[in-house]
Design an enzyme around this catalytic site. Structure first.
Site, PDB file in Angstrom:
ATOM      1  CB  SER A  15      15.479   6.108 -34.097  1.00  0.00           C
ATOM      2  OG  SER A  15      14.550   5.669 -34.778  1.00  0.00           O
ATOM      3  CG  ASP A  36      16.804   1.722 -37.810  1.00  0.00           C
ATOM      4  OD1 ASP A  36      16.043   1.785 -36.800  1.00  0.00           O
ATOM      5  OD2 ASP A  36      16.794   2.480 -38.646  1.00  0.00           O
ATOM      6  CB  SER A 159      -0.711   2.378 -32.682  1.00  0.00           C
ATOM      7  OG  SER A 159      -1.006   3.705 -32.593  1.00  0.00           O
ATOM      8  CE1 TYR A 172       1.512   3.905 -37.036  1.00  0.00           C
ATOM      9  CE2 TYR A 172      -0.264   4.704 -35.770  1.00  0.00           C
ATOM     10  CZ  TYR A 172       0.956   4.083 -35.870  1.00  0.00           C
ATOM     11  OH  TYR A 172       1.790   4.033 -34.756  1.00  0.00           O
ATOM     12  CE  LYS A 176       2.116   0.553 -35.741  1.00  0.00           C
ATOM     13  NZ  LYS A 176       3.329  -0.259 -35.444  1.00  0.00           N
TER      14      LYS A 176
END
Length: 267
Positions: A15, A36, A159, A172, A176
């Site tokens: 995805s 996945d 990110s 998060y 990252k």
């Protein structure tokens, strides 16, 4: 690194950004292994791309044994196609927003923190780690220009939150930021084997993860965009993966893919 007739392993490949990457690489003559948790999405993508060019294996990247099973199955697919391993793209990622302490004085849940770190950091490193023993033993790709031959490319996914994380992004951003920080030492570990490492740090991109954002959060991010004034599209991420594979001078670096956007401190 050559894309055509090489195999690229993509976690989170069923995805979003991973799927777009798989589609573009197959379009350019590669074979792909899609790892996945979603069997339905993975098998649907293989059906679309063709079973001779794509292979799916259900994989939980937070589990070393699950990754080991995926590596074994991937190598069997590589042997079957004859398309040697060209790259590993750990694109599986999760985000569970939570402030360190909320408005009611409740602390964040460390199990959730560990879950994010296990998927985003441990899962990425473990996937790379388990392919390396095979990778470093195979013959490197011959260079037509007489330059140094290479064995492959690792494209990691960080990110913009690694650099300007928002409130509630402690887990998060930590995960990252770790990916961004390990890019150079991983490059130096693998340089002797002719394996490059590139990290892409996207900002707001249309994906399954960002689809769960509230409209308030989405609007706050749209307001701080420079150009273009929209979220990134999956094919734009995939095109940078493609360029990272093909451009040998991209190594040991983190490339921000954000249109000049900087995340705001308040919504």
């Amino acid at each position: 690194m050559q894309i055509k007739d090489r195999t690229y392993v993509i976690s989170g490949g069923a995805s979003g950004l991973g799927k777009a990457t798989a589609e573009l690489l197959v379009e350019n003559g590669a074979s792909v292994v899609i790892l996945d948790m979603s069997t339905e999405s993975g098998e649907e993508l293989v059906s679309k791309l063709g079973s001779t060019k794509a292979f799916f294996h259900e994989t939980d990247v937070s589990s070393s044994s699950s990754i080991a099973s995926a590596v074994k199955a991937s190598l069997e697919f590589i042997k079957k196609t004859g398309h040697e391993l060209g790259g590993v793209i750990p694109a599986a990622g999760v985000s569970l927003p939570a402030k360190i302490v909320d408005r009611n004085g409740e602390m964040c849940d460390m199990d959730q923190f560990d879950f994010v770190m296990n998927i985003n950091v441990r899962g990425s490193v473990d996937l790379v780690r388990q392919f390396c023993p095979y990778w470093i033993k195979r013959q490197p790709e011959k260079e037509v220009d007489g330059g140094d031959a290479e064995r492959g490319v690792i494209v990691l996914v960080a990110s913009s939150a690694a650099f300007d994380g928002q409130p509630g992004q402690v887990a998060y951003s930590a995960s990252k930021g770790a990916i961004a920080s390990l890019t150079l030492p991983l490059t130096r570990d693998l340089a002797r084997y002719g394996i490059r490492v590139v990290t892409i740090a996207p900002s707001l991109f249309e994906s399954r993860m960002t689809s769960m954002m509230t409209q308030k959060v989405r609007d706050s991010l749209l307001r701080v965009m420079e150009f273009p004034l929209r979220p990134g599209q999956a094919h734009e991420f995939a095109s940078l993966v493609k360029h990272s594979i093909e451009n040998k001078m991209l190594n040991g670096t983190v490339v921000r893919l954000d249109g000049g956007m900087r995340m705001p401190s308040k919504m």
